[in-house]
Design a protein around this motif. Structure first.
Motif: not given
Length: 149
Positions: A74-75, A70-72, A67-68, A144
C-alpha cells in the motif's frame, strides 16, 4: 546472455541480470510492475532460479508477515513505483530479507544497477530503459492472501 554480451557492451563481465524473490511460508514473493506478487517457489515467468541463497530462518509468523507485506504494497512497493534501476525486485527482496532474518541479499545483486549505470553504455541506455517498465510478472498480485498454484 549477460555473461556473453556484457564485456562487449559495458566493458566488464556480468554473470547475470538478477531477479530475486523471497521464499517464505511456502510461497515466493517478489516485486514487479504490478506491485508485490506471489507464486509457487520458482514459478515466475522467468522459471526456475539459477541459484538459491539461504538467508536463514525467520521467527516472523505468517500473520505478521502478511500484515507487513500488505503495508509495503500500500505504500512503498506499489506497481507504479517500480523502476528497473532504482526501485526493483532486488530492493524489495533486500528489505524483506532484513525484516525476516536480519540478513541482506548479496551486494553483487543490489549493486548491479549502479555498476551498469557507471559505464558509458549504461549512461547511453538509461533514457530508453527509464521510458519502459520491464518487470518480471507471472505471479498472483498480492492482496493480503496467497495460495499455491
Amino acid at each position: 546472455m549477460a555473461r556473453q554480451l556484457s564485456p562487449i557492451m559495458i566493458g566488464k563481465q556480468l554473470d547475470g541480470i538478477w531477479h530475486t524473490g523471497i521464499v517464505v511460508h511456502g510461497a515466493e514473493f517478489f516485486y514487479g510492475g504490478e506491485g508485490i506478487a506471489n507464486c509457487t517457489p520458482g514459478g515466475t515467468m522467468l522459471g526456475e532460479p539459477n541459484s538459491i541463497i539461504d538467508l536463514g530462518t525467520t521467527e516472523v509468523n505468517e500473520e505478521i508477515f502478511m500484515e507487513y507485506l500488505s503495508s509495503l504494497g500500500e505504500s512503498t512497493y506499489r506497481g507504479n513505483q517500480y523502476h528497473l534501476f532504482e526501485w526493483n525486485c532486488n530492493t524489495f527482496s533486500n528489505e524483506v530479507a532484513q525484516f525476516l532474518t536480519g540478513s541482506r541479499i548479496p551486494a553483487h545483486i543490489t549493486d548491479l544497477p549502479a555498476e551498469v549505470l557507471s559505464t558509458p553504455f549504461g549512461q547511453a541506455l538509461r533514457p530508453f530503459l527509464d521510458s519502459i517498465n520491464v518487470a518480471p510478472q507471472g505471479g498472483n498480485t498480492f492482496n493480503g492472501q496467497y495460495g499455491q498454484r
